[in-house]
Design a protein around this motif. Structure first.
Motif, PDB file in Angstrom:
ATOM      1  N   UNK A  73       0.826  -1.208   0.000  1.00  0.00           N
ATOM      2  CA  UNK A  73       0.000   0.000   0.000  1.00  0.00           C
ATOM      3  C   UNK A  73       0.861   1.258   0.000  1.00  0.00           C
ATOM      4  N   UNK A  74       1.903   1.238   0.806  1.00  0.00           N
ATOM      5  CA  UNK A  74       2.814   2.387   0.855  1.00  0.00           C
ATOM      6  C   UNK A  74       3.497   2.592  -0.489  1.00  0.00           C
ATOM      7  N   UNK A  75       3.891   1.486  -1.111  1.00  0.00           N
ATOM      8  CA  UNK A  75       4.549   1.557  -2.412  1.00  0.00           C
ATOM      9  C   UNK A  75       3.603   2.109  -3.473  1.00  0.00           C
ATOM     10  N   UNK A  76       2.354   1.676  -3.449  1.00  0.00           N
ATOM     11  CA  UNK A  76       1.370   2.186  -4.407  1.00  0.00           C
ATOM     12  C   UNK A  76       1.215   3.698  -4.254  1.00  0.00           C
ATOM     13  N   UNK A  77       1.147   4.154  -3.008  1.00  0.00           N
ATOM     14  CA  UNK A  77       1.028   5.595  -2.763  1.00  0.00           C
ATOM     15  C   UNK A  77       2.263   6.337  -3.271  1.00  0.00           C
ATOM     16  N   UNK A  78       3.442   5.738  -3.062  1.00  0.00           N
ATOM     17  CA  UNK A  78       4.685   6.358  -3.517  1.00  0.00           C
ATOM     18  C   UNK A  78       4.735   6.423  -5.041  1.00  0.00           C
ATOM     19  N   UNK A  79       4.304   5.343  -5.701  1.00  0.00           N
ATOM     20  CA  UNK A  79       4.294   5.306  -7.169  1.00  0.00           C
ATOM     21  C   UNK A  79       3.338   6.367  -7.712  1.00  0.00           C
ATOM     22  N   UNK A  80       2.172   6.470  -7.094  1.00  0.00           N
ATOM     23  CA  UNK A  80       1.195   7.469  -7.550  1.00  0.00           C
ATOM     24  C   UNK A  80       1.744   8.882  -7.405  1.00  0.00           C
TER      25      UNK A  80
ATOM     26  N   UNK B 276       4.905   9.840  -7.345  1.00  0.00           N
ATOM     27  CA  UNK B 276       5.950  10.053  -8.347  1.00  0.00           C
ATOM     28  C   UNK B 276       5.358  10.225  -9.737  1.00  0.00           C
ATOM     29  N   UNK B 277       4.323   9.422 -10.040  1.00  0.00           N
ATOM     30  CA  UNK B 277       3.702   9.492 -11.366  1.00  0.00           C
ATOM     31  C   UNK B 277       3.018  10.844 -11.569  1.00  0.00           C
ATOM     32  N   UNK B 278       2.256  11.278 -10.567  1.00  0.00           N
ATOM     33  CA  UNK B 278       1.609  12.588 -10.681  1.00  0.00           C
ATOM     34  C   UNK B 278       2.650  13.704 -10.741  1.00  0.00           C
ATOM     35  N   UNK B 279       3.753  13.535 -10.025  1.00  0.00           N
ATOM     36  CA  UNK B 279       4.832  14.519 -10.095  1.00  0.00           C
ATOM     37  C   UNK B 279       5.434  14.594 -11.487  1.00  0.00           C
ATOM     38  N   UNK B 280       5.559  13.444 -12.152  1.00  0.00           N
ATOM     39  CA  UNK B 280       6.069  13.427 -13.531  1.00  0.00           C
ATOM     40  C   UNK B 280       5.108  14.130 -14.482  1.00  0.00           C
ATOM     41  N   UNK B 281       3.802  13.852 -14.321  1.00  0.00           N
ATOM     42  CA  UNK B 281       2.819  14.525 -15.177  1.00  0.00           C
ATOM     43  C   UNK B 281       2.867  16.033 -14.976  1.00  0.00           C
ATOM     44  N   UNK B 282       3.053  16.456 -13.716  1.00  0.00           N
ATOM     45  CA  UNK B 282       3.156  17.890 -13.416  1.00  0.00           C
ATOM     46  C   UNK B 282       4.380  18.503 -14.091  1.00  0.00           C
ATOM     47  N   UNK B 283       5.526  17.848 -13.949  1.00  0.00           N
ATOM     48  CA  UNK B 283       6.761  18.381 -14.561  1.00  0.00           C
ATOM     49  C   UNK B 283       6.709  18.313 -16.080  1.00  0.00           C
ATOM     50  N   UNK B 284       5.998  17.320 -16.595  1.00  0.00           N
ATOM     51  CA  UNK B 284       5.832  17.223 -18.046  1.00  0.00           C
ATOM     52  C   UNK B 284       5.016  18.405 -18.563  1.00  0.00           C
TER      53      UNK B 284
ATOM     54  N   UNK C 124      -1.646  26.310 -11.552  1.00  0.00           N
ATOM     55  CA  UNK C 124      -2.792  25.432 -11.824  1.00  0.00           C
ATOM     56  C   UNK C 124      -2.344  23.971 -11.887  1.00  0.00           C
ATOM     57  N   UNK C 125      -1.256  23.702 -12.605  1.00  0.00           N
ATOM     58  CA  UNK C 125      -0.738  22.331 -12.694  1.00  0.00           C
ATOM     59  C   UNK C 125      -0.242  21.848 -11.329  1.00  0.00           C
ATOM     60  N   UNK C 126       0.379  22.753 -10.578  1.00  0.00           N
ATOM     61  CA  UNK C 126       0.881  22.362  -9.253  1.00  0.00           C
ATOM     62  C   UNK C 126      -0.269  22.019  -8.308  1.00  0.00           C
ATOM     63  N   UNK C 127      -1.338  22.786  -8.368  1.00  0.00           N
ATOM     64  CA  UNK C 127      -2.510  22.502  -7.540  1.00  0.00           C
ATOM     65  C   UNK C 127      -3.147  21.168  -7.926  1.00  0.00           C
ATOM     66  N   UNK C 128      -3.187  20.884  -9.235  1.00  0.00           N
ATOM     67  CA  UNK C 128      -3.726  19.600  -9.686  1.00  0.00           C
ATOM     68  C   UNK C 128      -2.854  18.446  -9.197  1.00  0.00           C
ATOM     69  N   UNK C 129      -1.539  18.649  -9.220  1.00  0.00           N
ATOM     70  CA  UNK C 129      -0.625  17.627  -8.698  1.00  0.00           C
ATOM     71  C   UNK C 129      -0.877  17.414  -7.209  1.00  0.00           C
ATOM     72  N   UNK C 130      -0.972  18.487  -6.447  1.00  0.00           N
ATOM     73  CA  UNK C 130      -1.226  18.360  -5.022  1.00  0.00           C
ATOM     74  C   UNK C 130      -2.573  17.692  -4.750  1.00  0.00           C
ATOM     75  N   UNK C 131      -3.566  18.024  -5.549  1.00  0.00           N
ATOM     76  CA  UNK C 131      -4.900  17.452  -5.365  1.00  0.00           C
ATOM     77  C   UNK C 131      -4.880  15.941  -5.595  1.00  0.00           C
ATOM     78  N   UNK C 132      -4.288  15.513  -6.697  1.00  0.00           N
ATOM     79  CA  UNK C 132      -4.231  14.081  -6.992  1.00  0.00           C
ATOM     80  C   UNK C 132      -3.355  13.334  -5.985  1.00  0.00           C
ATOM     81  N   UNK C 133      -2.268  13.967  -5.567  1.00  0.00           N
ATOM     82  CA  UNK C 133      -1.402  13.359  -4.561  1.00  0.00           C
ATOM     83  C   UNK C 133      -2.127  13.225  -3.227  1.00  0.00           C
ATOM     84  N   UNK C 134      -2.948  14.228  -2.877  1.00  0.00           N
ATOM     85  CA  UNK C 134      -3.718  14.165  -1.637  1.00  0.00           C
ATOM     86  C   UNK C 134      -4.774  13.072  -1.695  1.00  0.00           C
ATOM     87  N   UNK C 135      -5.390  12.893  -2.882  1.00  0.00           N
ATOM     88  CA  UNK C 135      -6.346  11.796  -3.037  1.00  0.00           C
ATOM     89  C   UNK C 135      -5.663  10.444  -2.861  1.00  0.00           C
TER      90      UNK C 135
END
Length: 395
Positions: free
Chosen positions: A104-111, A113-121, A376-387
């Motif tokens: 579960x912790x790993x899944x959260x970490x992957x998510x 990192x993935x959302x962080x990549x989408x944000x930086x992209x 806007x992208x940073x807020x979306x990243x934070x929102x998805x990461x918080x979910x």
């Protein structure tokens, strides 16, 4: 390209933490086998040869003495063994829960990192768009300077802004590639990998009471802590089992060389014996009492850790809910501001092209648009990461 679902599957298969947890489970299973071995019959065979000189080979004792013993021992009652088996089973259950918690912790970490990549992209795309804008602006200013419409300082300012845009793009690309390397290392990936997907504001309408109930029932970290308390309780029972007597049965079958009479020939003598032994330690200098006390203190510590963990997880859940609600409001506000900033940039660009606007106005409009879009992208990243964090808390 790799999707979030594919990344999660790869994490389950390849991640170092999962493999280590699986090895710990295998180790716990072997510990159960070792504990159970204490209640199974113990069978041994031994051979012994002794030569006796003439001074010792008296009566029925031969010069050459051979002895073979087949021995069987069986634990009839040993409370420590029974408690040890229970403890080994609890340990295996604990390791299975730890594996689930790690997953579960790993899944959260992957998510995250993935959302962080989408944000930086998205930031890279924004900086590419920004560079294209300032390249076009530089061409417009160069044409105006050649026509004698604007002074050289305008051209230098446009050139400086263009160089800054190039530097910002390189910085955005470097940030993206560094994050990508961390992501690839976690999943043990090689080669070129591109995250596939887009940041968006997903609907969220769960109530706090429902989430708290899910946390209490399903949170893997909490379940690990509860099982750790059970394990500590088992350790106390194991120490208390030392106060019980042990009962063992034994049987021997023996062959040895000897004489039936002092004047007889050496012959193989054989026979069997069996019996029961009861052992009880009456006094050990209060060692058992001290060991039980230590185990009971460890149990109290585990219970205290469990209680604190429950409060911490509830506080984290409420804090995450507050962040999600706040982010929803901020995202909606930025969305409305973006429309205004985009239109303002279009008007400023057109005004400058027609010669009725200044380059400073243009710089301000573009900077405002860039900052809003990046936010806007940073807020979306934070929102998805918080979910993702909320999902982790309730699983």
């Amino acid at each position: 390209a790799i999707t979030l679902e594919q990344a999660l599957e790869l994490a389950k298969e390849r991640a170092n933490q999962i493999r280590l947890s699986e090895l710990d489970i295998r180790k716990a299973e072997e510990e159960i086998k070792r504990a159970r071995a204490n209640i199974l019959p113990q069978v041994s065979i031994s051979y012994n040869y002794t030569y006796f000189g003439q001074d010792l080979a008296l009566g029925t004792i031969p010069n050459n003495r051979h002895s073979v013993v087949l021995q069987l021992n069986q634990a009839i009652f040993n409370k420590q063994v029974f408690e040890l088996i229970k403890l080994a089973n609890i340990q295996r259950e604990l390791q299975n829960l730890i594996k689930e918690d790690v997953q579960r912790t790993l899944e959260s970490q992957v998510k995250d990192l993935f959302y962080g990549l989408l944000y930086r992209k998205e930031l890279v795309k924004l900086q590419e768009e920004n560079l294209n804008y300032w390249e076009e602006n530089y061409r417009v200013v160069s044409a105006k300077f050649s026509a004698g419409v604007v002074p050289k300082v305008e051209l230098l300012r446009a050139q400086s802004q263009l160089e800054q845009a190039r530097a910002q793009l390189e910085q955005a690309r470097a940030d993206y590639l560094r994050a990508l390397e961390d992501f690839k290392a976690l999943l043990r990936l090689d080669g070129n990998v591109e995250p596939e997907g887009a940041l968006e504001m997903k609907e969220f309408d769960l109530k706090e009471e429902e989430l708290l109930r899910a946390l209490k029932e399903k949170n893997s970290t909490l379940r690990v802590a509860k099982k750790s308390v059970e394990l500590a309780q088992g350790a106390v029972e194991l120490k208390r089992a030392q106060n019980f007597p042990t009962v063992n049965g034994f049987a021997n079958y023996q062959l040895f060389t000897g004489k039936r009479s002092p004047v007889g020939d050496t012959d193989w003598l054989k026979g069997y014996s069996f019996g029961v032994s009861i052992n009880y330690l009456i006094f050990d200098g209060f060692s058992r009492r001290a060991e039980i006390s230590v185990a009971e203190i460890d149990l109290l510590k585990q219970r205290e850790n469990l209680l604190q963990l429950e409060y911490d997880l509830k506080a984290r859940l409420r804090s995450t809910l507050l962040s999600i609600n706040s982010l929803q409001t901020q995202i909606k506000a930025v969305q409305s501001s973006l429309e205004f900033a985009k239109e303002g940039l279009r008007l400023s660009t057109e005004r400058y092209r027609l010669g009725v606007g200044s380059q400073l106005e243009l710089l301000e409009a573009r900077a405002n648009y860039n900052n809003l879009l990046a936010n806007y992208y940073f807020l979306l990243y934070q929102y998805n990461s918080s979910l993702a964090s909320l999902e982790r808390l309730t699983q």
